[in-house]
Write a protein that holds these residues in place. Structure first.
Motif, short mmCIF file in Angstrom:
data_model
loop_
_atom_site.label_atom_id
_atom_site.label_comp_id
_atom_site.label_asym_id
_atom_site.label_seq_id
_atom_site.Cartn_x
_atom_site.Cartn_y
_atom_site.Cartn_z
N ALA A 77 73.45 41.47 34.38
CA ALA A 77 72.15 40.81 34.53
C ALA A 77 72.25 39.60 35.45
CB ALA A 77 71.63 40.39 33.17
N VAL A 78 73.49 39.16 35.74
CA VAL A 78 73.70 37.98 36.60
C VAL A 78 74.15 38.39 38.00
CG1 VAL A 78 75.05 35.86 36.87
CG2 VAL A 78 74.26 36.55 34.59
N LEU A 79 75.08 39.35 38.08
CA LEU A 79 75.66 39.75 39.36
C LEU A 79 75.73 41.27 39.46
CD1 LEU A 79 78.68 37.26 39.66
CD2 LEU A 79 76.54 37.20 40.96
N PRO A 80 75.79 41.80 40.68
CA PRO A 80 75.99 43.26 40.82
C PRO A 80 77.38 43.67 40.34
CG PRO A 80 76.07 42.16 42.96
CD PRO A 80 75.60 41.13 41.96
N GLY A 81 77.53 44.93 40.04
CA GLY A 81 78.77 45.42 39.46
C GLY A 81 79.99 45.17 40.33
N GLU A 82 79.82 45.16 41.65
CA GLU A 82 80.97 44.96 42.53
C GLU A 82 81.55 43.56 42.42
OE1 GLU A 82 78.49 43.70 46.57
OE2 GLU A 82 79.27 45.75 46.34
N ASP A 83 80.80 42.61 41.82
CA ASP A 83 81.27 41.24 41.65
C ASP A 83 81.66 40.93 40.21
OD1 ASP A 83 80.85 40.59 44.36
OD2 ASP A 83 78.70 40.30 43.98
N VAL A 84 81.77 41.97 39.41
CA VAL A 84 82.18 41.82 38.02
C VAL A 84 83.46 42.61 37.82
CG1 VAL A 84 81.55 42.17 35.61
CG2 VAL A 84 79.77 41.60 37.27
N ARG B 138 83.61 35.60 28.00
CA ARG B 138 84.38 36.16 26.89
C ARG B 138 83.53 37.13 26.07
NH1 ARG B 138 88.92 32.65 26.10
NH2 ARG B 138 89.56 34.04 24.41
N ALA B 139 84.06 38.32 25.85
CA ALA B 139 83.32 39.32 25.06
C ALA B 139 83.25 38.97 23.59
CB ALA B 139 83.97 40.70 25.24
N SER B 140 84.10 38.05 23.14
CA SER B 140 84.16 37.71 21.72
C SER B 140 83.06 36.75 21.29
CB SER B 140 85.52 37.10 21.38
OG SER B 140 85.77 35.97 22.20
N CYS B 141 82.17 36.35 22.21
CA CYS B 141 81.01 35.49 21.88
C CYS B 141 79.74 36.27 22.18
CB CYS B 141 81.06 34.20 22.66
SG CYS B 141 82.37 33.08 22.15
N PRO B 142 79.34 37.18 21.30
CA PRO B 142 78.26 38.12 21.62
C PRO B 142 76.86 37.51 21.64
CG PRO B 142 78.97 38.41 19.35
CD PRO B 142 79.93 37.44 19.97
N LEU B 143 76.70 36.28 21.17
CA LEU B 143 75.37 35.67 21.17
C LEU B 143 75.02 35.07 22.53
CD1 LEU B 143 75.32 33.89 17.68
CD2 LEU B 143 74.76 36.25 18.27
N LEU B 144 76.00 34.97 23.41
CA LEU B 144 75.77 34.44 24.74
C LEU B 144 74.87 35.39 25.52
CD1 LEU B 144 76.91 32.01 26.54
CD2 LEU B 144 78.38 33.75 27.55
N THR B 145 73.89 34.87 26.25
CA THR B 145 72.96 35.70 27.03
C THR B 145 73.10 35.40 28.52
OG1 THR B 145 71.13 34.12 26.99
CG2 THR B 145 71.36 35.59 25.09
N TRP B 146 72.51 36.25 29.33
CA TRP B 146 72.53 36.02 30.77
C TRP B 146 71.78 34.73 31.12
CZ3 TRP B 146 68.19 35.53 33.77
CH2 TRP B 146 66.99 36.00 33.24
N VAL B 147 70.79 34.38 30.29
CA VAL B 147 70.06 33.12 30.52
C VAL B 147 71.01 31.93 30.38
CG1 VAL B 147 68.16 31.66 29.72
CG2 VAL B 147 67.90 34.16 29.76
N VAL C 120 74.24 32.00 30.88
CA VAL C 120 75.16 32.03 32.02
C VAL C 120 74.52 31.39 33.24
CG1 VAL C 120 76.50 33.50 33.57
CG2 VAL C 120 76.34 34.08 31.14
N GLU C 121 73.29 31.78 33.53
CA GLU C 121 72.60 31.23 34.70
C GLU C 121 72.31 29.74 34.54
OE1 GLU C 121 72.70 32.55 37.38
OE2 GLU C 121 71.61 34.44 37.62
N ASP C 122 71.96 29.35 33.33
CA ASP C 122 71.69 27.93 33.09
C ASP C 122 72.95 27.10 33.24
OD1 ASP C 122 69.73 25.88 32.26
OD2 ASP C 122 71.04 25.70 30.49
N ALA C 123 74.07 27.61 32.71
CA ALA C 123 75.35 26.92 32.86
C ALA C 123 75.75 26.83 34.33
CB ALA C 123 76.43 27.63 32.04
N ARG D 73 76.67 23.75 39.30
CA ARG D 73 76.47 23.54 40.74
C ARG D 73 75.76 22.22 41.02
NH1 ARG D 73 79.11 24.80 44.18
NH2 ARG D 73 77.74 25.72 45.75
N ASP D 74 74.76 21.90 40.19
CA ASP D 74 74.02 20.65 40.41
C ASP D 74 74.90 19.42 40.22
OD1 ASP D 74 71.80 22.14 40.93
OD2 ASP D 74 70.83 21.79 38.99
#
Length: 545
Positions: A40-47, A102-111, A113-116, A121-122
């Motif tokens: 949901a954040v990046l295309p598959g080639e960058d994961v 990390r896959a062991s933190c399943p409550l993390l969302t793409w939102v 990731v993008e917010d972090a 960057r800022d």
């Protein structure tokens, strides 16, 4: 050179639960959940996933992401960056930054990731680490005794603990030998890392939570009954997330709900449907009287199921369930539930002491709902007070939080000088106010059901014609219905009061109320609401690829 990539560590040997990464949690495996978040954040080639497992490598291939497999791989420390240094060094030639997910933190969302990423960057930082804040007193062992780990620690300390959900780093730092500047990203309630079966159970239940939005209306003209009922039902729903939407004019409702610490959104200039859909609900509970077709069709088009209360408007046909406890003129169906079997009694009444029969009236209760816009309480008080004074009858006057005539009433009571009159405003224990009352004078809202439960015969004066259509408040259920307040004269109210002081009629009313039982109704209504929510959840699961 590309800006960023995502690395998913997926090492089966480091799992704390057998096959943890490929075991389904709320219907989706941990590694697939992490891949979906990354995609949901990046295309598959960058994961890219780093794994020791042929099974996980196949999952990655089918999900369209890259993988790096080493069957001998095992992490031996908590320093995930050091453990993956070879892979990260290779990625540094193609990417400026790396996000370690990390896959062991399943409550993390793409939102998240993008917010972090935006915060990272800022800030111009060199790395970001997800943390959670905890208040703790920290101790250490010296021999067999405890001692403060921090010498100046007198109270709890706010500590930051790494959640190990997400790390972002500048890849150019890997060869420089420095760590640069690291900033925190707070996850808190989504920072649960699966380190055992208890964490697994908690995460599964949290992932299965749905969002229930109560849409309510409450202002002086319509009273606060809708708000009180919605709060009562929300209190019963503990497995799901609850939010409230108040209609534009419902300032009183906002004030009342705010005291309960629920999330509240008040409608602005936009249409009500826009406010509601902006919260992305799974179930909407409408307690706003009649709904219109346009509003309900917009919710239906968004795939949102609705449960409506006291809705006789054109939009009611679009609701999955309509509960009209105050209206008895229709037969109940699967979609429409009518009558007193669906009146929800507040918990405070379940343990209240129901009134015993007394021949003589010792205490009269006067109450006209949460707002009493036209001050019916004062009019009725002035009519019956001389009679009560003459007979030595105590008067309990109870007004709700929206009663705008409080100061005038207090001044009026002082002028009356009747020590047997008590005045309670915005009480949270209405059952206590009813205990010991022998007779009541009230409006035709939900209060009549509570009076019936407490076995208190009453004279009922409706605020308006809609309230007069609540036909439960009739002699068959222990009530003398006088009519709509504006059309009933003082003499009629006084004569009805005098008639109700006589024991014969009042005894018949008390016995009819004694046969009523509402105690199981709330559980019945909540179960119906949960069924509607479950229907929506099952439909979503079937639609999931």
């Amino acid at each position: 050179m590309k800006e960023r990539c995502i690395v998913i560590p997926a090492v089966k040997k480091n799992a704390v639960i057998p096959d943890q990464l490929v075991k389904k949690l709320a219907g989706v495996t941990l590694v697939e959940r992490a891949i979906h978040t990354a995609r949901a954040v990046l295309p598959g080639e960058d994961v890219v996933a780093l794994t020791d497992s042929q099974e996980i490598a196949l999952i990655c291939e089918r999900a369209g992401i890259r993988h790096c497999r080493n069957r001998e791989l095992r992490f031996t420390s908590l320093d995930i960056v050091a453990e993956m240094r070879d892979l990260l060094a290779d990625l540094a030639s193609r990417y400026r930054h790396c996000i370690v997910l990390r896959a062991s933190c399943p409550l993390l969302t793409w939102v998240d990731v993008e917010d972090a990423w935006k915060k990272y960057r800022d800030s111009g930082a060199d790395s970001l680490v997800t943390v959670k804040s905890v208040r703790q007193r920290v101790w250490s062992m010296r021999g067999e005794s405890l001692e403060m780990l921090l010498d100046d620690q007198r109270d709890e300390k706010m500590l930051l603990v790494e959640s190990r959900a997400l790390i972002i780093l500048r890849l150019s730092l890997l060869g420089g030998g420095g760590t640069g500047r690291t900033i925190p990203y707070f996850l808190n309630d989504r920072a649960i890392e699966i380190q055992g079966y208890q964490d697994w159970w908690i995460c599964e239940h949290l992932l299965q939570r749905r969002h229930v939005v109560f849409v309510v209306a409450g202002w002086p003209a319509i009273g606060m009954g809708h708000v009180f009922r919605a709060l009562m039902l929300a209190h019963e729903i503990t497995d799901h997330r609850i939010s409230f939407v108040c209609t534009r004019q419902s300032e009183l409702a906002v004030e009342s709900i705010a005291r309960k610490d629920y999330k509240i959104v008040r409608q602005g200039e936009e249409a009500l449907a826009e406010t509601v859909l902006g919260l992305r609900p799974d179930l909407v509970v409408n307690d706003i009287l009649n709904t219109d077709t346009e509003y309900m069709e917009r919710l239906a088009a968004a795939g949102v199921r609705c449960v409506n209360f006291e809705d006789e408007g054109p939009g009611a046909d679009r609701a999955r369930l309509v509960v009209n406890a105050l209206y008895e003129d229709k037969l109940s169906t699967e979609r429409l539930r009518c009558g007193p079997d669906y009146f929800c009694l507040r918990d405070e009444f379940l343990n209240a002491e129901r009134n015993i029969w007394r021949d003589a009236v010792k205490t009269v209760l006067i109450t006209f709902g949460g707002t009493d816009q036209h001050d019916c309480s004062r009019r009725v008080l002035d009519i019956v007070e001389p009679v009560c004074r003459a007979y030595g009858i105590a008067v309990r006057l109870v007004a709700g939080p929206g009663y705008a005539h409080r100061e005038e009433m207090e001044a009026h009571l002082e002028r009356l000088g009747n020590s047997r009159i008590t005045f309670a405003w915005a009480t949270n224990v209405m059952s206590r106010m009813m205990e010991g009352a022998d007779l009541a004078i009230c409006s035709a809202g939900r209060t009549v059901y509570e009076l019936a439960h407490m076995r208190i015969p009453a004279i009922v004066l409706a605020h308006h014609r809609r309230e007069a259509s609540h036909t439960f408040a009739r002699p068959r259920n222990g009530f003398a219905f006088a009519g709509v307040m504006d059309s009933v004269g003082d003499a009629r109210i006084r004569n009805m009061f005098l008639a109700m002081l006589k024991p014969d009629r009042r005894r018949r009313f008390w016995e009819r109320q004694n046969a009523l039982d509402f105690t199981a109704n709330k559980a019945r209504v909540v179960a119906l609401m949960q069924d509607v929510l479950r229907e929506g959840t099952d439909a979503q699961a079937k639609a999931r690829p």
